[in-house]
Design a protein around this motif. Sequence first.
Motif, PDB file in Angstrom:
ATOM      1  N   VAL A 156      19.185  86.925 100.232  1.00 10.02           N
ATOM      2  CA  VAL A 156      20.433  87.345 100.896  1.00 10.02           C
ATOM      3  C   VAL A 156      21.675  86.731 100.655  1.00 10.02           C
ATOM      4  CG1 VAL A 156      21.981  89.105 101.962  1.00 10.02           C
ATOM      5  CG2 VAL A 156      19.155  89.440 102.079  1.00 10.02           C
ATOM      6  N   MET A 157      22.919  87.292 100.096  1.00 10.96           N
ATOM      7  CA  MET A 157      23.808  86.433 100.153  1.00 10.96           C
ATOM      8  C   MET A 157      25.239  86.585 100.556  1.00 10.96           C
ATOM      9  SD  MET A 157      23.363  82.874  98.775  1.00 10.96           S
ATOM     10  CE  MET A 157      24.817  82.196  99.100  1.00 10.96           C
ATOM     11  N   GLY A 158      26.174  85.936 101.062  1.00 15.11           N
ATOM     12  CA  GLY A 158      27.626  86.812 101.238  1.00 15.11           C
ATOM     13  C   GLY A 158      28.360  86.955  99.661  1.00 15.11           C
ATOM     14  N   GLN A 159      28.980  87.214  99.530  1.00 13.43           N
ATOM     15  CA  GLN A 159      29.948  87.249  98.166  1.00 13.43           C
ATOM     16  C   GLN A 159      30.851  86.178  98.224  1.00 13.43           C
ATOM     17  OE1 GLN A 159      32.891  90.456  98.151  1.00 13.43           O
ATOM     18  NE2 GLN A 159      32.925  90.543  95.834  1.00 13.43           N
ATOM     19  N   LEU A 160      31.889  86.082  99.361  1.00 16.95           N
ATOM     20  CA  LEU A 160      32.648  84.069  99.359  1.00 16.95           C
ATOM     21  C   LEU A 160      32.064  83.144 100.167  1.00 16.95           C
ATOM     22  CD1 LEU A 160      34.983  86.307 101.437  1.00 16.95           C
ATOM     23  CD2 LEU A 160      34.889  86.226  98.417  1.00 16.95           C
ATOM     24  N   ASP A 161      30.283  82.797 100.141  1.00 17.52           N
ATOM     25  CA  ASP A 161      29.850  81.459 100.452  1.00 17.52           C
ATOM     26  C   ASP A 161      29.696  80.868  99.473  1.00 17.52           C
ATOM     27  OD1 ASP A 161      28.401  80.678 102.436  1.00 17.52           O
ATOM     28  OD2 ASP A 161      26.371  82.158 102.565  1.00 17.52           O
TER      29      ASP A 161
END
Length: 329
Positions: free
Chosen positions: A269-274
């Motif tokens: 799982v990753m954040g779009q802005l990470d």
Amino acid sequence: MPDHSSTATWWATQLTRWMTPQAPSPAPLTSEGTLELVRQRNALLDALFYDVKVISPEEARTLAPTLAAEGALLHVPPSGQGPVVLCASRDVLCAHLDSASLRDGVPVVVAGVGSSALGSAALARNVADALGRPTVAVVSGYGLSDLLTEALGGFFLFGALNALRHQFEGLDRWRETGLIAEPDGDGPSRSLAQTSRDTQAVLGLLQDDRVPIGMLIGHSKGNLVLSEALFALRQRAPERLSELGRRQRIVTLSARIAMPRECTQVTDVMGQLDGFGALNSRARIPADHIVSGAWHHTNTDLPCHLPVRDTLRTLMAQGWQGNQQRTAT
């Protein structure tokens, strides 16, 4: 249990920490005070990166003396179902596992970003609230070894410099015992598992038949700790890793880290802005689930957070779709 003020939780932690006497180190030239500024920094990072308001001030006070206790075990029930309990050993932890945990398996959670027991407990409670059952948190705190690699950029490039961290692990053993530890002669994986307390704690849980692990969940550097423990398990008990890998789900948050090929149920799982998490991820491992508008932190009081509870509930509702195998050799 309702959410609490993040500020009240942080102040309860700090005040208790300041009032707790620190034991001197046996090492002649160092003391626990050497790391105190780092520990205070970690508690501040916890308040920024983690949803600490889900931990009550009373719970924070019980955790404060163990802010940097790398490898400590915490039993963390969902909100309103009991307090966070610091477990001095796996024996104590097993005494807190209820029949549902023994039947369905207990999720093991490892935080990162220089976290202390406060951040570990906050992340574990988010996971417990999402899954509706107690979790176990392994504290991944900082010692001298992490401080040195962090000064060299390890905090921002923990994936690339992780091996360097373990070259300095002997400094922490010297700080605690006054003795320089000699290598065991069994290769780097065995040395890693014996000297890195967070990895050792996870490995101990994986090898203990009394602790039925239902899921492994890491955030940031915590994903690396899980990976190291699983690779160490391959060295020590390959058949056990094969068995666990087939039935255990692994969820990585905010950093895509390679897992052993035996682990076939991995959801990244990753954040779009990470961009921070991407910098510490393996480029060849694509994300399974992208959280729109999210950065690296999980603090729901701040904008661009990765909402752990909602994200896990979404994944469960989707039947964990997109959980392709993410493996290494």
